[in-house]
Design an enzyme around this catalytic site. Structure first.
Site, PDB file in Angstrom:
ATOM      1  CB  THR A  38      -0.937   0.138   1.084  1.00 47.48           C
ATOM      2  OG1 THR A  38      -0.210  -0.146   2.330  1.00 47.48           O
ATOM      3  CG2 THR A  38      -2.058  -1.133   1.139  1.00 47.48           C
ATOM      4  CG  HIS A  43       4.303   1.048   8.766  1.00 46.21           C
ATOM      5  ND1 HIS A  43       3.967   0.311   9.814  1.00 46.21           N
ATOM      6  CD2 HIS A  43       3.255   1.118   7.881  1.00 46.21           C
ATOM      7  CE1 HIS A  43       2.507  -0.285   9.516  1.00 46.21           C
ATOM      8  NE2 HIS A  43       2.153   0.275   8.453  1.00 46.21           N
ATOM      9  CG  HIS A  46       4.722  -3.753   7.547  1.00 50.43           C
ATOM     10  ND1 HIS A  46       4.559  -2.392   7.056  1.00 50.43           N
ATOM     11  CD2 HIS A  46       3.302  -4.172   6.972  1.00 50.43           C
ATOM     12  CE1 HIS A  46       3.574  -2.367   6.383  1.00 50.43           C
ATOM     13  NE2 HIS A  46       2.743  -3.167   6.425  1.00 50.43           N
ATOM     14  CE  LYS A  80      -6.568  -1.145   6.196  1.00 50.64           C
ATOM     15  NZ  LYS A  80      -6.009  -2.585   6.524  1.00 50.64           N
ATOM     16  NE  ARG A  84      -5.827  -1.361   0.471  1.00 46.15           N
ATOM     17  CZ  ARG A  84      -4.989  -2.425   0.974  1.00 46.15           C
ATOM     18  NH1 ARG A  84      -4.662  -2.420   2.088  1.00 46.15           N
ATOM     19  NH2 ARG A  84      -4.770  -3.311   0.232  1.00 46.15           N
ATOM     20  CD  GLN A 173      -5.306 -12.918   3.473  1.00 44.01           C
ATOM     21  OE1 GLN A 173      -5.527 -11.866   3.624  1.00 44.01           O
ATOM     22  NE2 GLN A 173      -4.847 -13.423   4.766  1.00 44.01           N
ATOM     23  CG  ASP A 194      -5.232  -7.424  11.581  1.00 43.59           C
ATOM     24  OD1 ASP A 194      -4.452  -8.440  11.524  1.00 43.59           O
ATOM     25  OD2 ASP A 194      -5.321  -6.354  10.985  1.00 43.59           O
ATOM     26  CE  LYS A 229      -2.619   1.647  13.511  1.00 42.10           C
ATOM     27  NZ  LYS A 229      -3.308   1.938  12.809  1.00 42.10           N
ATOM     28  CB  THR A 233       5.785   9.601  16.078  1.00 36.16           C
ATOM     29  OG1 THR A 233       5.846  10.125  14.551  1.00 36.16           O
ATOM     30  CG2 THR A 233       6.714   8.439  16.142  1.00 36.16           C
TER      31      THR A 233
END
Length: 427
Positions: A38, A43, A46, A80, A84, A173, A194, A229, A233
């Site tokens: 995405t 980040h 992950h 979500k 998205r 999936q 999730d 979360k 930041t």
């Protein structure tokens, strides 16, 4: 090394399908985790899944990292509250290539039978027609089954609803799992908690379509101790790409972890052994102000993501701000790294022409910029010896600065006292 036990003591394990542990104890098992592209970087959110694959391989099993060239076009509704935005093929391809390069830094792709392998689900979906898909896959999973999943229920009960595109994600999936089971002998899918519903759809498709057996394992979703979360930041997500989050900012993110979170994170995000971690925990409890856990955590993960040289640079950056490292250190940094170093510090802009002509310290700090609210305040503090430019105390309110004083031809660093920094950027 026992993979499941390793996840347990590290506090990572969430759900595991019955029979999975027995399967893993019999010998080398192939398993996978999917990463949807995405963005053009992973980040820190992950990292739990990356660490899961690392532990999986260290335990002697064969890890597959799946990058979702196909699923990235659809959008996973799990976790979500809204649909998205869909990405263009060009953007998606760029993201795929970037994510693949990052994943290659963490896994061993040349270690014999259990070498890691990268796969892209676009390879098996690109020639799969819609009619073939609904005939060969869709007929095996009922709408009732799909609607029973929490990820679907929450969206349907919400204000935004869910498109057919996202509704089909669990089938797409699920087919990934079926394909890897069929062609790569991949019998285990792992992911965050999730993802349990999507993963189980895959095991169900394998059972219904080919009467096969497959297994599922999920890890805890990481949160901070205060419930907020993880990985966010004030300036946004903490990325693995140094162009998005500089190594210094990355290092500081881990260094600023609370004592409670550090005890959890050092188990989850490092490869340090249990005895070493428990010894550091005892040391931390005895002398919390030394921040032993935070320093070890920040060092381990910064080196693994960015390398030792960038870790050393992050240390020097901290010493520059909070110690006695001289201004010449900034010449070792590029422009983005300088900006990142002073993130959260007031920034002011000044025209190059003002500096070329020469400007006295009072005008520089209280007229051309607003480091001080007034010239009188600036003059008074300069006379008291409490102001510095480029870490050198200003001798007099009449001291003149010109373009020769610029760091890298671009910056001046002002200080009020020892800790109040201001970055002056030349336009």
């Amino acid at each position: 090394m026992n993979f499941v036990e390793e996840l347990r003591w590290r506090g990572m394990l969430h759900d595991i399908m019955p029979g999975t542990e027995d399967l893993l104890n019999k010998g080398m098992t192939s398993g996978y985790i999917g990463f949807d592209p995405t963005a053009d970087s992973l980040h820190v959110g992950h990292l739990t899944q990356i660490m899961t694959l690392i532990h999986f391989q260290r335990a002697g099993h064969k890890p597959y990292a799946l990058v979702g060239g196909a699923t990235g076009m659809v959008g996973d509704p799990s976790g979500k509250s809204a649909e998205r935005n869909l990405l263009s093929e060009d953007v998606l391809q760029h993201n795929l290539e970037s994510v693949q390069l990052q994943l290659q830094k963490f896994l061993d792709f040349n270690t014999g039978a259990n070498s890691a392998q990268m796969v892209n689900n676009y390879d098996w979906f690109k020639s799969f027609t819609f009619l073939d898909f609904i005939r060969d896959v869709g007929k095996h999973i009922t709408v009732n089954y799909m609607m029973s999943k929490d990820s679907v229920k929450k969206r349907l009960e919400g204000d935004t609803g869910m498109s057919f595109t996202e509704f089909t994600y669990q089938l797409v999936q699920g087919y990934d799992f079926y394909y890897l089971w069929k062609h790569n002998d991949c019998v285990l899918q792992m992911g965050g908690s999730d993802q349990w519903g999507n993963i189980v759809t895959g095991t169900e498709l394998i059972r219904r379509k080919d009467a096969g057996e497959a297994y599922a394992l999920t890890t805890q979703l990481i949160k901070k101790a205060d419930g907020t979360k993880f990985g966010k930041t004030e300036s946004g997500a903490v990325w693995l790409d140094p162009a998005r989050t500089t190594p210094y900012q990355f290092y500081q993110f881990w260094l600023n972890t609370t004592d409670v979170d550090a005890k959890a994170y050092i188990r989850i995000f490092t490869l340090l052994e249990r005895e070493a971690i428990e010894a550091m925990e005892a040391e931390q409890d005895a002398a919390p102000h030394l921040r032993v856990l935070q320093k070890a955590l920040a060092k381990d993960i910064t080196i693994r993501v960015h390398g030792e040289a960038e870790y050393e640079k992050a240390i020097k950056s901290s010493e520059f701000l909070f110690g006695n490292t001289g201004i010449e250190f900034l010449n070792e940094l590029n422009e983005a790294e300088v900006i990142g170093l002073f993130e959260g510090v007031p920034n002011f802009k000044i025209a190059l022409s003002d500096l070329q002509a020469g400007i006295n310290s009072v005008d520089l700090l209280a007229a051309s910029t607003a480091v001080f609210a007034s010239k009188g305040e600036a003059k008074k503090m300069i006379q008291g010896g409490g102001v510095a430019i480029n870490k050198v105390k200003i001798e007099s309110p009449e001291s003149v600065y010109n373009a020769d004083a610029l760091i890298g031809g671009k910056f001046l660093v002002a200080q009020k006292g020892k800790k109040n920094y201001f970055l002056i950027v030349v336009e």
